[in-house]
Design a protein around this motif. Structure first.
Motif, PDB file in Angstrom:
ATOM      1  N   ASP A 304     -35.347 -34.328 -18.207  1.00 14.05           N
ATOM      2  CA  ASP A 304     -34.916 -33.464 -17.517  1.00 14.05           C
ATOM      3  C   ASP A 304     -36.149 -32.243 -17.315  1.00 14.05           C
ATOM      4  OD1 ASP A 304     -33.608 -30.165 -17.415  1.00 14.05           O
ATOM      5  OD2 ASP A 304     -32.317 -31.453 -16.278  1.00 14.05           O
ATOM      6  N   PRO A 305     -36.468 -31.987 -15.956  1.00 20.18           N
ATOM      7  CA  PRO A 305     -37.544 -31.116 -15.535  1.00 20.18           C
ATOM      8  C   PRO A 305     -37.684 -29.839 -16.359  1.00 20.18           C
ATOM      9  CG  PRO A 305     -36.776 -32.315 -13.603  1.00 20.18           C
ATOM     10  CD  PRO A 305     -35.687 -32.427 -14.671  1.00 20.18           C
ATOM     11  N   LEU A 306     -36.289 -29.050 -16.422  1.00 23.01           N
ATOM     12  CA  LEU A 306     -36.326 -27.924 -17.164  1.00 23.01           C
ATOM     13  C   LEU A 306     -36.505 -27.894 -18.349  1.00 23.01           C
ATOM     14  CD1 LEU A 306     -33.274 -26.418 -14.616  1.00 23.01           C
ATOM     15  CD2 LEU A 306     -35.802 -25.624 -14.760  1.00 23.01           C
ATOM     16  N   ARG A 307     -36.068 -28.791 -19.077  1.00 18.83           N
ATOM     17  CA  ARG A 307     -36.108 -28.792 -20.551  1.00 18.83           C
ATOM     18  C   ARG A 307     -37.558 -29.297 -20.879  1.00 18.83           C
ATOM     19  NH1 ARG A 307     -30.582 -32.061 -20.870  1.00 18.83           N
ATOM     20  NH2 ARG A 307     -29.075 -30.205 -21.337  1.00 18.83           N
ATOM     21  N   GLU A 326     -58.117 -33.579 -21.094  1.00 19.47           N
ATOM     22  CA  GLU A 326     -57.396 -34.344 -19.889  1.00 19.47           C
ATOM     23  C   GLU A 326     -56.165 -34.543 -19.958  1.00 19.47           C
ATOM     24  OE1 GLU A 326     -58.284 -38.557 -17.786  1.00 19.47           O
ATOM     25  OE2 GLU A 326     -59.589 -37.944 -19.091  1.00 19.47           O
ATOM     26  N   ALA A 327     -55.380 -34.525 -21.209  1.00 16.57           N
ATOM     27  CA  ALA A 327     -54.157 -34.788 -21.332  1.00 16.57           C
ATOM     28  C   ALA A 327     -53.384 -33.451 -21.280  1.00 16.57           C
ATOM     29  CB  ALA A 327     -53.747 -35.420 -22.641  1.00 16.57           C
ATOM     30  N   ALA A 328     -53.974 -32.159 -21.591  1.00 13.60           N
ATOM     31  CA  ALA A 328     -53.605 -30.985 -21.412  1.00 13.60           C
ATOM     32  C   ALA A 328     -53.383 -30.747 -20.090  1.00 13.60           C
ATOM     33  CB  ALA A 328     -54.463 -29.886 -22.339  1.00 13.60           C
ATOM     34  N   ARG A 329     -54.429 -31.075 -19.342  1.00 14.06           N
ATOM     35  CA  ARG A 329     -54.669 -30.859 -17.754  1.00 14.06           C
ATOM     36  C   ARG A 329     -53.421 -31.404 -17.321  1.00 14.06           C
ATOM     37  NH1 ARG A 329     -58.993 -33.654 -16.408  1.00 14.06           N
ATOM     38  NH2 ARG A 329     -60.075 -32.106 -17.179  1.00 14.06           N
ATOM     39  N   ALA A 330     -52.969 -32.858 -17.501  1.00 15.89           N
ATOM     40  CA  ALA A 330     -52.103 -33.526 -16.805  1.00 15.89           C
ATOM     41  C   ALA A 330     -50.648 -32.767 -17.029  1.00 15.89           C
ATOM     42  CB  ALA A 330     -51.761 -35.048 -17.380  1.00 15.89           C
ATOM     43  N   ALA A 331     -50.339 -32.237 -18.489  1.00 16.76           N
ATOM     44  CA  ALA A 331     -49.296 -31.638 -18.586  1.00 16.76           C
ATOM     45  C   ALA A 331     -49.089 -30.201 -18.131  1.00 16.76           C
ATOM     46  CB  ALA A 331     -49.207 -31.165 -20.087  1.00 16.76           C
ATOM     47  N   CYS A 332     -50.362 -29.390 -17.568  1.00 18.13           N
ATOM     48  CA  CYS A 332     -50.179 -28.267 -17.009  1.00 18.13           C
ATOM     49  C   CYS A 332     -50.032 -28.324 -15.409  1.00 18.13           C
ATOM     50  CB  CYS A 332     -51.833 -27.650 -17.020  1.00 18.13           C
ATOM     51  SG  CYS A 332     -52.049 -26.141 -16.128  1.00 18.13           S
ATOM     52  N   ARG A 333     -50.458 -29.559 -14.855  1.00 18.62           N
ATOM     53  CA  ARG A 333     -49.916 -30.013 -13.339  1.00 18.62           C
ATOM     54  C   ARG A 333     -48.457 -30.307 -13.481  1.00 18.62           C
ATOM     55  NH1 ARG A 333     -55.004 -33.073 -13.341  1.00 18.62           N
ATOM     56  NH2 ARG A 333     -53.686 -35.025 -14.130  1.00 18.62           N
ATOM     57  N   GLU A 334     -47.954 -30.901 -14.496  1.00 22.38           N
ATOM     58  CA  GLU A 334     -46.515 -30.958 -14.186  1.00 22.38           C
ATOM     59  C   GLU A 334     -45.575 -29.763 -14.347  1.00 22.38           C
ATOM     60  OE1 GLU A 334     -43.026 -33.183 -16.753  1.00 22.38           O
ATOM     61  OE2 GLU A 334     -45.007 -33.668 -17.486  1.00 22.38           O
ATOM     62  N   LEU A 335     -46.187 -28.916 -15.388  1.00 18.67           N
ATOM     63  CA  LEU A 335     -45.810 -27.618 -15.555  1.00 18.67           C
ATOM     64  C   LEU A 335     -45.788 -26.754 -14.108  1.00 18.67           C
ATOM     65  CD1 LEU A 335     -44.120 -25.292 -17.082  1.00 18.67           C
ATOM     66  CD2 LEU A 335     -46.507 -24.509 -18.008  1.00 18.67           C
ATOM     67  N   GLU A 336     -46.846 -26.847 -13.428  1.00 22.75           N
ATOM     68  CA  GLU A 336     -47.002 -26.222 -12.034  1.00 22.75           C
ATOM     69  C   GLU A 336     -46.231 -26.820 -11.016  1.00 22.75           C
ATOM     70  OE1 GLU A 336     -51.859 -24.926 -12.262  1.00 22.75           O
ATOM     71  OE2 GLU A 336     -51.144 -27.016 -11.958  1.00 22.75           O
ATOM     72  N   ASP A 337     -45.972 -28.059 -11.143  1.00 20.47           N
ATOM     73  CA  ASP A 337     -44.883 -28.734 -10.220  1.00 20.47           C
ATOM     74  C   ASP A 337     -43.606 -28.295 -10.306  1.00 20.47           C
ATOM     75  OD1 ASP A 337     -47.272 -30.162  -9.156  1.00 20.47           O
ATOM     76  OD2 ASP A 337     -46.849 -32.063 -10.184  1.00 20.47           O
ATOM     77  N   ILE A 338     -43.045 -28.074 -11.640  1.00 22.81           N
ATOM     78  CA  ILE A 338     -41.798 -27.793 -12.166  1.00 22.81           C
ATOM     79  C   ILE A 338     -41.639 -26.097 -11.439  1.00 22.81           C
ATOM     80  CG2 ILE A 338     -40.201 -27.179 -13.891  1.00 22.81           C
ATOM     81  CD1 ILE A 338     -41.467 -29.444 -15.271  1.00 22.81           C
ATOM     82  N   ALA A 345     -39.901 -16.349 -11.706  1.00 30.23           N
ATOM     83  CA  ALA A 345     -40.952 -15.557 -12.047  1.00 30.23           C
ATOM     84  C   ALA A 345     -41.738 -16.121 -13.288  1.00 30.23           C
ATOM     85  CB  ALA A 345     -40.611 -14.174 -11.881  1.00 30.23           C
ATOM     86  N   MET A 346     -40.727 -16.487 -14.112  1.00 31.82           N
ATOM     87  CA  MET A 346     -41.128 -16.807 -15.690  1.00 31.82           C
ATOM     88  C   MET A 346     -41.805 -18.075 -15.716  1.00 31.82           C
ATOM     89  SD  MET A 346     -39.263 -16.700 -19.215  1.00 31.82           S
ATOM     90  CE  MET A 346     -40.067 -17.195 -20.804  1.00 31.82           C
ATOM     91  N   LEU A 347     -41.660 -19.340 -14.816  1.00 24.46           N
ATOM     92  CA  LEU A 347     -42.157 -20.397 -14.825  1.00 24.46           C
ATOM     93  C   LEU A 347     -43.384 -20.199 -14.231  1.00 24.46           C
ATOM     94  CD1 LEU A 347     -39.116 -22.883 -13.927  1.00 24.46           C
ATOM     95  CD2 LEU A 347     -40.504 -22.981 -15.699  1.00 24.46           C
ATOM     96  N   ARG A 348     -43.694 -19.317 -13.159  1.00 23.20           N
ATOM     97  CA  ARG A 348     -44.782 -19.019 -12.507  1.00 23.20           C
ATOM     98  C   ARG A 348     -45.822 -18.499 -13.455  1.00 23.20           C
ATOM     99  NH1 ARG A 348     -41.749 -17.932  -7.974  1.00 23.20           N
ATOM    100  NH2 ARG A 348     -41.755 -15.566  -8.302  1.00 23.20           N
TER     101      ARG A 348
END
Length: 505
Positions: A304-307, A326-338, A345-348
């Protein structure tokens, strides 16, 4: 009997509630009023389902449906019986189907003027739309359901259900401002009823979460402990797990690691996933490998994206501490997509903070500074002092890497003041390791190299230095070699001795 059952429920006497409502159900059947009997069977079944007793719940809901099927006229009870079907669709992951059934129930409630059905169905429809990514439409429906609550148009049980459901939905989509507003309203509603037990545990958990965000950690911890006591009275193990987890989070942030670990263990024992808090505790204890394994396991189990959004910020932090940029960068990109999908505002703020942290680890201080400034500004707007202070620490590191030591010291001092006011002992200790050397003669070392040397001199490994400075282990190794060359030394011990001798530490 129905009024007596409602009173028992609000006093937290669930066993009495069910027994009395069963008597009411039979009395209605004996009196030839099957539709009222359907209502009683519905509430018995729903209450049992919420307690996890799915067999008895299915039996009572099946009885309600069978009684309803015998009636030929159109009636509001048909709307009530759409709700269990909606919840079943939700459990199966069919959020669109669940929203459609809840919408039909809301229409029936409105047509028959049944405010209880209309509010609870509208709240369910809104929640399911949010789960589909239609956040604005879903929140608008929930706000409409809350109008009936605050206008005191609903029965007490439905009012409590809608209050808690709407606040939970707001928190799931990181809609902090709405969550604060509705939590304040729920608190007033609870305080007006001194003997109330039902819903008070959940109210206290919501209050604890809001108080933690606002920086009132002592009050938040007390509310979480009171919530645990309330849930224990109601014999609600899973909810007790939520209260234990909240306690663990607050204890961890204040440096009470043993007590935090015990709270996380209690949460797990009650069936509540103790992540990401337990992984962050392991990181704070210096057990980086354990932290990585825990956060990877928890994230891999969640689709689930929010979880996932609740896990990804810690995922980024822990992977960077382990040098896995590199793995942290991928996790960051996923968070930005969500964050882009759900537009809160909090997700941003979380995404900007993660982006700044990753870019800083890649030694691009200038780019990191822009993202971190955005994060700090959003944390301030959300009145989240701890997160603001954490962003300021990273801003300080970026400023120092760019050679602006004055700005770095100002940001570091601002963060120190916030951490001290909050009682964030682990963060204060980390600041001590980041303080600038007092010597004016840096022997040709850059600001970043001085930071690495300071940590190297007190015996930190390259991995530990990478975690403290939020950079990759490879980058640390490069800085260490530069330090050796500039100081004309050939070992860590010699570099450390040079640093102490020349007051660089």
């Amino acid at each position: 009997l129905v009024l007596l059952a409602e009173s028992a429920f609000m006093l937290g006497r669930d066993g009495e509630f069910l027994g009395i409502l069963e008597r009411a159900h039979q009395a209605y059947l004996d009196a030839g009023e099957p539709l009222r009997a359907v209502r009683c069977a519905f509430w018995i079944g729903m209450n049992l389902a919420l307690r996890g007793e799915m067999g008895p719940a299915g039996g009572w809901l099946g009885r309600a449906q069978r009684l309803l099927d015998r009636e030929e006229q159109d009636c509001v009870e048909r709307g009530y019986m759409l709700l269990p079907a909606s919840f079943q669709r939700e459990g199966a992951g069919d959020h669109a189907g669940a929203a459609a059934l809840a919408g039909q129930a809301a229409e029936i409630g409105e047509r028959f003027g049944d405010r209880d059905l209309f509010a609870i169905a509208l709240h369910q429809q809104g929640f399911m739309l949010i789960r589909q990514g239609e956040v604005k439409t879903g929140l608008d429906l929930m706000d409409e359901a809350m109008v009936a609550v605050t206008a005191r148009e609903l029965s007490p049980i439905v009012a409590g259900v809608v209050y808690c459901g709407v606040i939970l939905a707001c928190q799931e989509v990181y809609e902090v401002r709405r969550a604060k507003e509705w939590t304040a309203a729920l608190t007033r509603w609870v305080q007006e009823q001194p003997d109330l037990v039902a819903f008070t545990g959940r109210c206290l958990v919501h209050r604890s979460e809001i108080l933690q965000l606002q920086g009132a950690w002592r009050d938040a911890l007390e509310e979480a402990r009171r919530a645990g006591e309330r849930f224990a009275l109601q014999l609600n193990p899973r909810a007790s797990g939520v209260a234990s987890y909240r306690q663990g989070e607050l204890l961890r942030l204040q440096g009470e690691f043993a007590a935090a670990e015990e709270a996380y263990r209690k949460a797990s024992g009650h069936g509540w996933e103790p992540q990401p808090g337990l992984a962050q505790l392991r990181l704070a204890q210096g057990k980086t490998d354990a932290a990585v394994a825990a956060i990877r396991r928890a994230t891999s189990e969640t689709s689930d994206p929010l979880r996932r959004a609740a896990l990804l910020p810690a995922h980024v932090e822990i992977l960077l501490a382990a040098g896995e940029v590199e793995a942290a960068r991928a996790a960051c990109r996923e968070l930005e997509d969500i964050a882009e999908q759900y537009q809160s505002a909090m997700l941003r703020a979380l995404a900007a903070h993660a982006r700044g942290t990753v870019v800083l680890a890649e030694d691009d201080a200038a780019s990191a500074l822009g993202a971190l400034r955005r994060a700090a500004r959003m944390w301030q707007e959300l009145e989240a002092p701890y997160e603001d202070a954490r962003a300021r620490v990273l801003i300080s590191l970026a400023c120092r890497a760019l050679g602006d030591d004055d700005a770095a010291e100002l940001e570091l001092q601002a963060a120190r003041d916030i951490f001290a006011a909050l009682g964030a002992a682990p963060d204060l200790a980390r600041l001590d390791s980041l303080a600038s050397p007092t010597s004016r003669d840096t022997h040709g070392l850059t600001a970043r190299e001085l930071e690495v040397l300071r940590l190297l001199a007190v015996g930190k490994s390259n991995r530990e230095i990478a975690g403290a400075l939020v950079i990759s282990e490879h980058t640390v190794g490069r800085h260490v070699q530069n330090i050796y060359a500039k100081l004309d030394v050939s070992s860590r011990a010699a570099a450390g001795a040079f640093a102490f001798e020349h007051r660089l530490v």
